[in-house]
Design a protein around this motif. Structure first.
Motif, PDB file in Angstrom:
ATOM      1  N   ALA A   8       0.868  -1.187   0.000  1.00  0.00           N
ATOM      2  CA  ALA A   8       0.000   0.000   0.000  1.00  0.00           C
ATOM      3  C   ALA A   8       0.899   1.230   0.000  1.00  0.00           C
ATOM      4  CB  ALA A   8      -0.912  -0.002   1.217  1.00  0.00           C
ATOM      5  N   THR A  10       1.093   5.628  -1.728  1.00  0.00           N
ATOM      6  CA  THR A  10       0.403   6.722  -2.407  1.00  0.00           C
ATOM      7  C   THR A  10       1.117   6.945  -3.728  1.00  0.00           C
ATOM      8  OG1 THR A  10      -0.188   7.735  -0.297  1.00  0.00           O
ATOM      9  CG2 THR A  10      -0.264   9.151  -2.243  1.00  0.00           C
ATOM     10  N   VAL A  11       0.368   6.901  -4.820  1.00  0.00           N
ATOM     11  CA  VAL A  11       0.951   7.113  -6.147  1.00  0.00           C
ATOM     12  C   VAL A  11       0.231   8.282  -6.793  1.00  0.00           C
ATOM     13  CG1 VAL A  11       1.461   6.101  -8.390  1.00  0.00           C
ATOM     14  CG2 VAL A  11       1.492   4.655  -6.356  1.00  0.00           C
ATOM     15  N   ASN A  12       1.006   9.301  -7.120  1.00  0.00           N
ATOM     16  CA  ASN A  12       0.465  10.504  -7.758  1.00  0.00           C
ATOM     17  C   ASN A  12      -0.687  11.096  -6.961  1.00  0.00           C
ATOM     18  OD1 ASN A  12       2.352  10.142  -9.825  1.00  0.00           O
ATOM     19  ND2 ASN A  12       0.965   8.793 -10.931  1.00  0.00           N
ATOM     20  N   ALA A  14      -2.785   9.598  -4.896  1.00  0.00           N
ATOM     21  CA  ALA A  14      -3.921   8.725  -4.598  1.00  0.00           C
ATOM     22  C   ALA A  14      -3.438   7.444  -3.927  1.00  0.00           C
ATOM     23  CB  ALA A  14      -4.674   8.374  -5.880  1.00  0.00           C
ATOM     24  N   PRO A  15      -4.178   6.967  -2.940  1.00  0.00           N
ATOM     25  CA  PRO A  15      -3.790   5.702  -2.315  1.00  0.00           C
ATOM     26  C   PRO A  15      -3.947   4.557  -3.321  1.00  0.00           C
ATOM     27  CG  PRO A  15      -5.827   6.545  -1.338  1.00  0.00           C
ATOM     28  CD  PRO A  15      -5.372   7.541  -2.346  1.00  0.00           C
ATOM     29  N   ARG A  16      -2.951   3.705  -3.372  1.00  0.00           N
ATOM     30  CA  ARG A  16      -2.978   2.547  -4.281  1.00  0.00           C
ATOM     31  C   ARG A  16      -2.503   1.337  -3.502  1.00  0.00           C
ATOM     32  NH1 ARG A  16      -3.144   3.715  -9.912  1.00  0.00           N
ATOM     33  NH2 ARG A  16      -3.572   1.480 -10.011  1.00  0.00           N
ATOM     34  N   GLU A  17      -2.918   0.169  -3.974  1.00  0.00           N
ATOM     35  CA  GLU A  17      -2.562  -1.059  -3.293  1.00  0.00           C
ATOM     36  C   GLU A  17      -2.584  -2.203  -4.290  1.00  0.00           C
ATOM     37  OE1 GLU A  17      -4.450  -3.314   0.524  1.00  0.00           O
ATOM     38  OE2 GLU A  17      -4.618  -1.120   0.468  1.00  0.00           O
ATOM     39  N   ALA A  18      -1.613  -3.084  -4.169  1.00  0.00           N
ATOM     40  CA  ALA A  18      -1.561  -4.284  -5.006  1.00  0.00           C
ATOM     41  C   ALA A  18      -0.610  -5.273  -4.355  1.00  0.00           C
ATOM     42  CB  ALA A  18      -1.097  -3.945  -6.427  1.00  0.00           C
ATOM     43  N   LEU A  30       4.888  -0.671 -10.676  1.00  0.00           N
ATOM     44  CA  LEU A  30       4.114   0.438 -11.234  1.00  0.00           C
ATOM     45  C   LEU A  30       3.492   0.058 -12.573  1.00  0.00           C
ATOM     46  CD1 LEU A  30       6.580   3.349 -10.425  1.00  0.00           C
ATOM     47  CD2 LEU A  30       4.349   2.970  -9.349  1.00  0.00           C
ATOM     48  N   LEU A  34       0.171  -1.845 -11.146  1.00  0.00           N
ATOM     49  CA  LEU A  34      -0.754  -0.709 -11.069  1.00  0.00           C
ATOM     50  C   LEU A  34      -1.184  -0.173 -12.426  1.00  0.00           C
ATOM     51  CD1 LEU A  34       0.836   1.286  -8.091  1.00  0.00           C
ATOM     52  CD2 LEU A  34      -0.981  -0.439  -8.025  1.00  0.00           C
ATOM     53  N   SER A  74       5.251   7.829  -0.637  1.00  0.00           N
ATOM     54  CA  SER A  74       4.607   8.535  -1.745  1.00  0.00           C
ATOM     55  C   SER A  74       5.488   8.452  -2.992  1.00  0.00           C
ATOM     56  CB  SER A  74       4.398   9.997  -1.339  1.00  0.00           C
ATOM     57  OG  SER A  74       3.836  10.715  -2.412  1.00  0.00           O
TER      58      SER A  74
END
Length: 165
Positions: A8, A10-12, A14-18, A30, A34, A74
């Motif tokens: 988990a 933050t990418v650009n 926004a929170p992202r998770e994979a 990435l 993502l 981030s």
């Protein structure tokens, strides 16, 4: 084979998770985890700079950084530098105007490097030597660099001029 772990971050903005195996590099995470394909994989040895992203505001080679190292942090990629309305970042606009891009493969890494330089300068003017030193880790086989340097100087020095007023 090691088990996948949940990452988990933050990418650009926004929170992202994979999920990814612990050995997966940030660039692959990435791109494949993502779906952010703007970060390019070049040499896979950290030499060419095509995979440069900002990790907590600092440039890193995403081909040398493990995705698990970015957990809770981030990341800014080339997809995150344009304005919300789609307007390009001034560095991107200047690169196009100064013929600072040709094939485009190195461009995401160059843009990320120049954004970091802009932040580091904090409104101070730049000279050609400063820009070339910052770009020393970004290989471009097409442009001969002068258009890139000209673009960077136009944006960085315009920002310095605005800051002085």
């Amino acid at each position: 084979m090691s088990a996948a772990v949940r990452i988990a971050l933050t990418v650009n903005g926004a929170p992202r998770e994979a999920e990814a195996e612990p050995r997966v590099h940030l660039c692959d995470f990435l791109r494949h985890g993502l779906g952010l394909t703007g970060t390019h994989m070049g040499c896979e040895h950290g030499v060419c700079g095509a995979c440069t992203v900002l990790l907590d505001g600092e440039s890193v080679r995403s081909c040398l950084t493990l995705a698990v190292q970015a957990r809770g942090r981030s990341v800014t990629t080339i997809e995150g530098v344009a304005r919300p309305d789609g307007t390009l970042h001034p560095i991107q606009e200047a690169l196009a105007a100064s013929h600072g891009l040709q094939c485009g493969y190195c461009t995401p890494g160059v843009v990320m490097t120049l954004i970091e330089l802009e932040r580091e300068l904090a409104g101070r003017p730049a000279d050609e030597a400063t820009v070339r030193r910052a770009l020393a880790g970004n290989l471009c086989r097409c442009t001969g660099y002068q258009g890139i340097v000209d673009a960077a100087l136009s944006v960085l020095n315009a920002a310095a001029q605005e800051a002085a007023q």
